[in-house]
Scaffold this motif. Structure first.
Motif, PDB file in Angstrom:
ATOM      1  N   GLU A  74       3.361  -4.832   2.897  1.00 55.67           N
ATOM      2  CA  GLU A  74       4.311  -3.727   2.736  1.00 55.67           C
ATOM      3  C   GLU A  74       3.564  -2.405   2.781  1.00 55.67           C
ATOM      4  O   GLU A  74       2.518  -2.251   2.139  1.00 55.67           O
ATOM      5  CB  GLU A  74       5.026  -3.820   1.375  1.00 55.67           C
ATOM      6  CG  GLU A  74       6.117  -4.850   1.302  1.00 55.67           C
ATOM      7  CD  GLU A  74       7.455  -4.347   1.833  1.00 55.67           C
ATOM      8  OE1 GLU A  74       7.496  -3.264   2.456  1.00 55.67           O
ATOM      9  OE2 GLU A  74       8.456  -5.051   1.600  1.00 55.67           O
ATOM     10  N   HIS A  75       4.116  -1.447   3.516  1.00 56.66           N
ATOM     11  CA  HIS A  75       3.661  -0.065   3.391  1.00 56.66           C
ATOM     12  C   HIS A  75       4.807   0.672   2.711  1.00 56.66           C
ATOM     13  O   HIS A  75       5.931   0.643   3.215  1.00 56.66           O
ATOM     14  CB  HIS A  75       3.332   0.535   4.759  1.00 56.66           C
ATOM     15  CG  HIS A  75       2.581   1.826   4.650  1.00 56.66           C
ATOM     16  ND1 HIS A  75       1.209   1.866   4.545  1.00 56.66           N
ATOM     17  CD2 HIS A  75       3.012   3.090   4.579  1.00 56.66           C
ATOM     18  CE1 HIS A  75       0.825   3.137   4.428  1.00 56.66           C
ATOM     19  NE2 HIS A  75       1.894   3.893   4.452  1.00 56.66           N
ATOM     20  N   PRO A  97       6.068   4.067   1.562  1.00 55.07           N
ATOM     21  CA  PRO A  97       5.796   5.517   1.615  1.00 55.07           C
ATOM     22  C   PRO A  97       6.692   6.295   0.650  1.00 55.07           C
ATOM     23  O   PRO A  97       7.344   7.251   1.038  1.00 55.07           O
ATOM     24  CB  PRO A  97       6.111   5.851   3.075  1.00 55.07           C
ATOM     25  CG  PRO A  97       7.246   4.924   3.405  1.00 55.07           C
ATOM     26  CD  PRO A  97       6.999   3.661   2.618  1.00 55.07           C
ATOM     27  N   VAL A 134       0.837  -1.207   0.000  1.00 61.74           N
ATOM     28  CA  VAL A 134       0.000   0.000   0.000  1.00 61.74           C
ATOM     29  C   VAL A 134       0.864   1.246   0.000  1.00 61.74           C
ATOM     30  O   VAL A 134       1.888   1.324   0.704  1.00 61.74           O
ATOM     31  CB  VAL A 134      -0.936   0.016   1.236  1.00 61.74           C
ATOM     32  CG1 VAL A 134      -1.664   1.349   1.351  1.00 61.74           C
ATOM     33  CG2 VAL A 134      -1.924  -1.134   1.175  1.00 61.74           C
ATOM     34  N   SER A 135       0.445   2.211  -0.786  1.00 55.48           N
ATOM     35  CA  SER A 135       1.072   3.534  -0.779  1.00 55.48           C
ATOM     36  C   SER A 135      -0.028   4.572  -0.687  1.00 55.48           C
ATOM     37  O   SER A 135      -0.974   4.546  -1.482  1.00 55.48           O
ATOM     38  CB  SER A 135       1.887   3.723  -2.063  1.00 55.48           C
ATOM     39  OG  SER A 135       2.478   4.994  -2.091  1.00 55.48           O
ATOM     40  N   SER A 136       0.061   5.446   0.293  1.00 54.63           N
ATOM     41  CA  SER A 136      -0.979   6.460   0.474  1.00 54.63           C
ATOM     42  C   SER A 136      -0.454   7.607   1.314  1.00 54.63           C
ATOM     43  O   SER A 136       0.325   7.405   2.240  1.00 54.63           O
ATOM     44  CB  SER A 136      -2.207   5.853   1.171  1.00 54.63           C
ATOM     45  OG  SER A 136      -3.203   6.833   1.353  1.00 54.63           O
ATOM     46  N   SER A 145       7.218  -1.166  -5.258  1.00 56.71           N
ATOM     47  CA  SER A 145       6.300  -2.209  -4.818  1.00 56.71           C
ATOM     48  C   SER A 145       6.386  -3.435  -5.726  1.00 56.71           C
ATOM     49  O   SER A 145       6.420  -4.573  -5.244  1.00 56.71           O
ATOM     50  CB  SER A 145       4.852  -1.697  -4.814  1.00 56.71           C
ATOM     51  OG  SER A 145       4.663  -0.710  -3.836  1.00 56.71           O
ATOM     52  N   SER A 149      -2.206   2.594   8.345  1.00 56.45           N
ATOM     53  CA  SER A 149      -1.208   2.127   7.393  1.00 56.45           C
ATOM     54  C   SER A 149      -1.733   0.861   6.742  1.00 56.45           C
ATOM     55  O   SER A 149      -2.889   0.469   6.965  1.00 56.45           O
ATOM     56  CB  SER A 149       0.114   1.828   8.102  1.00 56.45           C
ATOM     57  OG  SER A 149      -0.021   0.653   8.888  1.00 56.45           O
ATOM     58  N   ALA A 150      -0.878   0.198   5.974  1.00 57.45           N
ATOM     59  CA  ALA A 150      -1.285  -1.074   5.366  1.00 57.45           C
ATOM     60  C   ALA A 150      -1.771  -2.050   6.424  1.00 57.45           C
ATOM     61  O   ALA A 150      -2.664  -2.857   6.167  1.00 57.45           O
ATOM     62  CB  ALA A 150      -0.103  -1.665   4.594  1.00 57.45           C
TER      63      ALA A 150
END
Lengths: 130, 389
Positions: free
Chosen positions: B78-79, B81, B53-55, B90, B62-63
């Motif tokens: 995975e997070h 960033p 996840v990317s945000s 990713s 978070s993820a």
């Protein structure tokens, strides 16, 4: 008129490298003790912009607003407010510190030969950059 | 050699949104993207055992939070960033997990919301360095940083505003065929040049339009992808660098210049073999630097290159940001970084939203992210190829 302060940046106690932005660890030797010191305030203008849009009222009221990036003779690159006529790429500049209206210590760059007192007018009404 | 990504498949390019503003949280966009990914690939939710996840607007979650929120139990999480570089990073990490057998099906998703007024806070608090050493200087976020880079690039290499305009205009033409792009009206050079200044020399059409949305894709084994009977692409090469060339006083090159020779060597191909390039385009000067640093022309020859190279999908030159890129589709936060990878998978699997690059079989996607102080720190690129069906 805002008080003009010397350029004071963090210097690594271990290796002497001047750091900017402020940090906790030396980017050169990973030393963990950094002390704020007055450093040579000369530098070279790397780039500049005339800003026409801002997210904050204090700038919105004063637009357009000049901002410069400067490579200090001591090494670091700083982003600074610019005071004076439109800058020239590569010109010699000096960098001083003032308190902004939000009491943040901010950097002001101006021509190397200009009277540094001009930096004190930056946040005075109608005294900003053009 | 470490460069072996064989056996890994990228599939199910998925886009959610785009909306100028939304009252939904980032989780909604990411969750809907996961749902569409699974539906698109015909994968059951229970089979999904990996999530990247990317945000930007998911915080404080978070993820990790999303596994509970979405009712997912994963063995790989995975997070990432890394903003505009997160998609390529990713897919690189996910590919290794697939090769190692650490996960079977991984969703790589970036999503963000855009609430009215939310942009200011995100800009002010983007990083410790920028809060201290960029935001107090005009409170304008990345516009100041990239105006400084743009002017320095123009002075160093003789670029003109028209050169940046050529990129923006070509991408707008590409976007005019993409129904989810937020900006689809034709853009001509005079309109581009006459636009209001934002942070000179950056003007309105050099800036992305912040919006809400999500982009995602699945990563699995070639074997599983074949059994799903959906089109997929393979990774020929991928690499990343963080804080490349820190000694450069102004960022006139990115980390791509450090690894691109190895990247092409690993792929056994050269820049001339690429059917398109999806370059991160937060500002056109950065897209121009990628054309140079990815080897499409020499350093500093980017302006000349775009004067003589057709950048639209069907012009026979080098198609650039074939869905319109962020400059025309909109920048849905960190999903802007996944846009190029998702579009590359679309082009190579014949699932485009807009125009198809004729006979696209191989392409390059590059990412660039995270303006920590006076430059972005993350660069990444991947060469992808259509898989034989």
């Amino acid at each position: 008129m805002t008080k003009i302060g010397n350029l004071q940046l963090l210097v690594c106690d271990d290796c002497g490298k001047v750091q900017y932005p402020d940090r906790e660890i030396c980017a050169d030797c990973l030393g963990g003790t950094l002390t704020r010191k007055t450093i040579d305030n000369g530098g070279e203008l790397l780039s500049w912009t005339r800003l026409h849009a801002s997210l904050e009222p204090m700038f919105q009221q004063a637009l357009p607003w000049l901002i410069a990036s400067v490579r200090l003779s001591s090494g670091p690159v700083v982003v600074a407010h610019w005071v004076g006529a439109e800058p020239t790429m590569g010109q010699a500049v000096q960098v001083v510190m003032v308190d902004d209206p939000q009491d943040r210590k901010v950097l002001v760059a101006l021509d190397a030969d200009a009277d540094e007192k001009a930096a004190g007018q930056l946040f005075v009404a109608d005294g900003g950059s053009a | 050699m470490s460069q072996d990504y064989s056996g890994v498949a990228l599939l199910a390019p998925t886009t959610v949104g785009y909306q100028r503003y939304s009252d939904h949280g980032a989780a909604w966009f990411i969750g809907r993207c996961v749902a569409d990914l699974l539906a698109g690939a015909g994968v059951a939710k229970d089979e999904l055992d990996g999530l990247a996840v990317s945000s930007m607007t998911l915080a404080p979650d978070s993820a990790v939070s999303l596994t509970e929120h979405f009712g997912l139990t994963t063995r790989w999480l995975e997070h990432v960033p890394m903003g505009g570089a997160a998609a390529v990073v990713s897919l690189r990490r996910a590919a290794r997990a697939i090769q190692a057998g650490d996960a079977r099906v991984i969703a790589c998703v970036a999503g963000d919301t855009n609430r009215k007024g939310g942009f200011r806070d995100a800009i002010e608090n983007f990083s410790v360095f920028s809060r201290q050493a960029v935001y107090p200087y005009g409170a304008a976020g990345p516009n100041v940083v990239f105006a400084l880079i743009t002017r320095a690039y123009m002075a160093e290499f003789g670029a003109t505003r028209e050169d940046f305009g050529r990129i923006c205009i070509a991408q707008r033409e590409n976007a005019s065929h993409n129904p989810v792009a937020l900006l689809r009206d034709p853009l001509d050079m005079q309109t581009y040049l006459d636009a209001r200044p934002i942070a000179e020399p950056v003007h309105l059409f050099d800036c992305v339009l912040p919006c809400a949305g999500a982009e995602g894709f699945l990563v699995t084994s070639v074997e599983r992808a074949r059994s799903l009977d959906v089109p997929f692409v393979e990774i020929l090469a991928v690499d990343e660098r963080h804080n490349a060339f820190p000694e450069d006083p102004v960022q006139l090159r990115g980390g791509w210049a450090m690894f691109r020779d190895e990247l092409y060597a690993a792929a056994g191909l050269g820049p001339g073999d690429m059917n398109f390039v999806q370059a991160y385009d937060d500002y056109p000067v950065i897209a121009l630097q990628q054309l140079e640093d990815l080897g499409f022309c020499d350093k500093g020859a980017g302006p000349e290159f775009v004067r003589h190279t057709e950048l639209t999908c069907t012009g026979g030159g080098l198609p650039l940001n074939t869905c319109g890129g962020q400059l025309s589709a909109g920048q849905a936060g960190f999903a802007g970084g996944h846009l190029g990878t998702v579009e590359a998978i679309r082009q190579l699997t014949g699932q485009v939203l807009g125009q198809q690059v004729p006979d696209a079989s191989v392409g390059i996607v590059s990412g660039y992210g995270m303006v920590n102080y006076d430059r972005c720190l993350c660069s990444a690129a991947a060469i992808l190829r259509r898989a034989d069906s």
